[in-house]
Scaffold this motif. Structure first.
Motif, PDB file in Angstrom:
ATOM      1  N   GLN A 173      96.932  14.499  50.055  1.00 16.85           N
ATOM      2  CA  GLN A 173      96.706  14.532  51.488  1.00 16.85           C
ATOM      3  C   GLN A 173      95.057  15.213  51.544  1.00 16.85           C
ATOM      4  O   GLN A 173      94.663  16.057  50.923  1.00 16.85           O
ATOM      5  CB  GLN A 173      97.413  15.881  51.884  1.00 16.85           C
ATOM      6  N   ASP A 174      94.457  14.327  52.589  1.00 15.59           N
ATOM      7  CA  ASP A 174      93.000  14.806  52.782  1.00 15.59           C
ATOM      8  C   ASP A 174      92.876  15.946  53.364  1.00 15.59           C
ATOM      9  O   ASP A 174      93.615  16.606  53.995  1.00 15.59           O
ATOM     10  CB  ASP A 174      92.469  13.494  53.654  1.00 15.59           C
ATOM     11  N   GLU A 189      92.593  20.382  51.031  1.00 13.75           N
ATOM     12  CA  GLU A 189      93.137  18.911  50.112  1.00 13.75           C
ATOM     13  C   GLU A 189      94.312  19.487  49.238  1.00 13.75           C
ATOM     14  O   GLU A 189      94.102  20.277  48.593  1.00 13.75           O
ATOM     15  CB  GLU A 189      91.897  18.584  49.615  1.00 13.75           C
TER      16      GLU A 189
END
Length: 142
Positions: A62-63, A81
């Motif tokens: 997940q950014d 992140e």
């Protein structure tokens, strides 16, 4: 008073002191191996693999999301992140292998010295107590 003296006696046992020394030396050795892996071993390996820095190898799940601000007020908090840092894991495996190899070599050398001690001829046994007494008796008879 008994508890304190018992605790002091426990701490002063040879095994405890030896164990504490081993833990301290082992911790220092671990730092040396980690530095060797991170600073000496991995950079050339990364260069050979196409200028890869193992510390940066990861799979992003997940950014990161920055905080949303409106008129100086945070409307949505930042989200860090989420990533699987497998490069650091690879470096840790290298550390483990190097430490394991060093311990193996030390134990092999230790076993070799122990084997030499066992194979060394024993000192010739002196006369027994009975033989000495017999010699003394014979000397006294003369």
């Amino acid at each position: 008073m008994g508890f304190v003296s018992d605790f002091k006696a426990f701490l002063m046992k040879g095994e405890i002191v030896n164990l504490a020394t081993a833990v301290i030396v082992g911790g220092a050795f671990g730092k040396i191996v980690t530095s060797f892996t991170n600073d000496v071993l991995m950079p050339p390996i990364g260069l050979l693999l196409g200028k890869v820095d193992f510390k940066n190898l990861k799979v992003v799940l997940q950014d990161a999301v920055p905080a949303v601000m409106e008129n100086g007020v945070e409307k949505a908090p930042a989200v860090a992140e989420v990533a699987l840092n497998y490069g650091s894991f690879i470096q840790t495996i290298f550390d483990f292998v190097i430490i394991g190899f060093c311990i193996f070599m030390v134990l092999k050398a230790y076993e070799k010295t122990k084997k030499k001690e066992e194979e060394a001829p024993a000192a010739p046994a002196g006369p027994t107590q009975e033989e000495l007494l017999t010699q003394i008796r014979d000397l006294l008879k003369k």
